[in-house]
Write an enzyme that holds these catalytic residues in place. Structure first.
Site, PDB file in Angstrom:
ATOM      1  N   HIS A 191       0.763  -1.210   0.046  1.00  0.00           N
ATOM      2  CA  HIS A 191      -0.065   0.087   0.121  1.00  0.00           C
ATOM      3  C   HIS A 191       0.903   1.338   0.068  1.00  0.00           C
ATOM      4  O   HIS A 191       1.926   1.241   0.180  1.00  0.00           O
ATOM      5  CB  HIS A 191      -1.107  -0.118   1.309  1.00  0.00           C
ATOM      6  N   SER A 211     -33.238   2.677 -20.173  1.00  0.00           N
ATOM      7  CA  SER A 211     -33.640   1.882 -18.915  1.00  0.00           C
ATOM      8  C   SER A 211     -32.875   2.213 -17.521  1.00  0.00           C
ATOM      9  O   SER A 211     -33.286   1.912 -16.442  1.00  0.00           O
ATOM     10  CB  SER A 211     -33.470   0.405 -19.179  1.00  0.00           C
ATOM     11  N   ARG A 229      -8.216  -0.168 -27.900  1.00  0.00           N
ATOM     12  CA  ARG A 229      -7.181  -0.411 -28.740  1.00  0.00           C
ATOM     13  C   ARG A 229      -6.246   0.738 -29.281  1.00  0.00           C
ATOM     14  O   ARG A 229      -5.636   0.758 -30.043  1.00  0.00           O
ATOM     15  CB  ARG A 229      -8.170  -0.877 -30.272  1.00  0.00           C
ATOM     16  N   LEU A 263     -29.605   2.827 -22.446  1.00  0.00           N
ATOM     17  CA  LEU A 263     -29.356   4.074 -21.542  1.00  0.00           C
ATOM     18  C   LEU A 263     -30.736   4.527 -20.999  1.00  0.00           C
ATOM     19  O   LEU A 263     -30.705   4.992 -19.673  1.00  0.00           O
ATOM     20  CB  LEU A 263     -28.564   4.902 -22.419  1.00  0.00           C
ATOM     21  N   GLU A 295     -22.704   1.801 -22.351  1.00  0.00           N
ATOM     22  CA  GLU A 295     -22.168   2.485 -23.935  1.00  0.00           C
ATOM     23  C   GLU A 295     -23.593   2.519 -24.667  1.00  0.00           C
ATOM     24  O   GLU A 295     -23.405   3.185 -25.720  1.00  0.00           O
ATOM     25  CB  GLU A 295     -21.129   1.710 -24.439  1.00  0.00           C
ATOM     26  N   CYS A 354      -5.506   1.121   6.548  1.00  0.00           N
ATOM     27  CA  CYS A 354      -6.507   0.353   6.855  1.00  0.00           C
ATOM     28  C   CYS A 354      -6.206  -0.508   8.307  1.00  0.00           C
ATOM     29  O   CYS A 354      -4.852  -0.738   8.540  1.00  0.00           O
ATOM     30  CB  CYS A 354      -6.560  -0.669   5.750  1.00  0.00           C
ATOM     31  N   ASP A 362     -24.316  -2.438 -34.953  1.00  0.00           N
ATOM     32  CA  ASP A 362     -22.914  -1.948 -35.014  1.00  0.00           C
ATOM     33  C   ASP A 362     -21.805  -2.958 -35.148  1.00  0.00           C
ATOM     34  O   ASP A 362     -20.707  -2.477 -35.446  1.00  0.00           O
ATOM     35  CB  ASP A 362     -22.749  -0.978 -33.863  1.00  0.00           C
ATOM     36  N   GLU A 407       1.140   3.872   2.058  1.00  0.00           N
ATOM     37  CA  GLU A 407       1.936   4.070   3.215  1.00  0.00           C
ATOM     38  C   GLU A 407       3.172   3.413   3.395  1.00  0.00           C
ATOM     39  O   GLU A 407       4.184   3.724   3.837  1.00  0.00           O
ATOM     40  CB  GLU A 407       0.942   3.779   4.489  1.00  0.00           C
TER      41      GLU A 407
END
Length: 365
Positions: free
Chosen positions: A44, A297, A201, A295, A289, A69, A194, A46
């Site tokens: 971590h 919904s 990429r 979207l 996306e 933590c 699509d 720290e």
């Protein structure tokens, strides 16, 4: 602390489902050690900072973006390590929502005689780790809704054409975003229309996101790019548990994973339960996306946490052209979702509109 937050950002996409954390150690006004959480399962922030400071940490002040933590996980608890370092003071942005006891890490430090302070740059730290906080508190990942549209709000023409609406610079940014999330969600119609790959990429890929398709009665075609690339990045096919989509078995044979989800309306996946399933898999950030119905919904179900819209200087027009968000929507403008902490920046020739549908501070302890 701003420097510590900048260090924490270096871990994005590399440390999840752990939080991004940055840490500095300062003594007599001089920086003597710094570090960040670099990878999941690794030391971590720290620990890195204390190693850099060495014996100089005794009597110094630690600035850390999250409470050290108080419990073991992949690595030993940090609070006892910090306590043994002989620091004079520890300043943290916010408490750890996964602590065994609220403020347990800071309590350990206080018992060792250190001054323990919490609250500096709290809002910035919570926004930075919004996915971590949401998963810890709700068991669900952070949901970002993203789309590219024309200036008149269209994501496709009346004939379904949608490629190259946004600028190359925006497309590159989206690829980088894909390379830092756990899952990308689309509907089966988007796959059919699509034939997207939904992979990173361009730019640096830090994570390999699962591609999740919301299936209705039919699974995607066997020759879809998603299916053909299932050996390169996971493909999850989510469907209502009581209705098996046609063609699902052959896609499982091709390397895709069937993901039945309980509940939901007839022929539709219950999106809330889906997020529960993804959260149980320790997914921290998911990217929705599209298309427009998916979207819509997510917005109708009030499951969107953050919004990113790439608005291009194009006018597509057409009453039958596809708008960005479908679904039921609202009947009055005053009932519309108003984004919080919204920003508008320029990416290439596009305007990137981003903001929060939910205030991440709701998930902070």
């Amino acid at each position: 602390m701003h420097r510590a937050l900048g260090l924490a950002e270096l871990g994005r996409g590399l440390v999840e489902p752990n939080p991004m954390v940055g840490c500095l150690i300062v003594k007599d006004g001089r920086l003597i050690g710094e570090g960040c959480h670099r990878r999941f399962g690794g030391p971590h922030a720290e620990v890195h900072a204390l190693q850099a400071a060495g014996d100089g940490a005794r009597g110094a002040t630690m600035y850390v973006t999250l409470e050290p933590c108080d419990h073991d996980d992949k690595t030993p608890a940090c609070a006892p390590v910090v306590a043994r370092a002989g620091l004079r003071r520890v300043v943290a942005c916010t408490l750890d929502p996964t602590a065994l006891n609220r403020g347990g890490g800071m309590e350990i430090l206080g018992r060792e005689g250190m001054t323990a302070e919490v609250g500096l740059c709290r809002e910035e730290a919570v926004r930075l780790n919004a996915g971590f906080f949401k998963l810890a508190v709700t068991g669900r990942p952070l949901v970002t809704a993203k789309w590219a549209m024309s200036a008149d709000g269209k994501i496709a023409t009346s004939t379904g054409g949608s490629r190259h609406i946004s600028s190359p610079q925006s497309q590159r940014l989206v690829h980088e975003l894909r390379g830092r999330v756990d899952c990308i969600i689309v509907g089966s119609r988007t796959v059919e229309r699509d034939d997207p790959l939904l992979t990173c990429r361009e730019g640096e890929r830090r994570r390999t996101a699962a591609r999740l398709v919301l299936c209705g009665d039919r699974a995607p075609a066997a020759d879809a790019q998603l299916v053909r690339s299932a050996d390169q990045a996971p493909v999850l096919l989510a469907y209502p548990a009581d209705r098996l989509p046609d063609g699902l078995s052959r896609l499982v044979e091709a390397g895709c994973e069937a993901l039945p989800v309980d509940g939901g309306a007839a022929g539709a996946v219950d999106l809330g339960r889906l997020l529960d399933v993804l959260g149980a898999r320790r997914m921290t950030n998911v990217l929705v996306e599209g298309g427009a119905e998916v979207l819509g919904s997510f917005f109708d179900a009030a499951l969107v946490d953050r919004v990113m819209v790439f608005a291009a200087p194009l006018v597509i027009g057409g009453a039958r052209a596809v708008t960005a968000v479908a679904g039921s929507g609202v009947s009055a403008v005053e009932d519309a979702l108003r984004l919080q902490s919204s920003e508008v920046t320029t990416v290439g020739t596009d305007a990137l509109i981003s903001g929060w549908a939910v205030d991440p501070l709701e998930w902070a302890p």
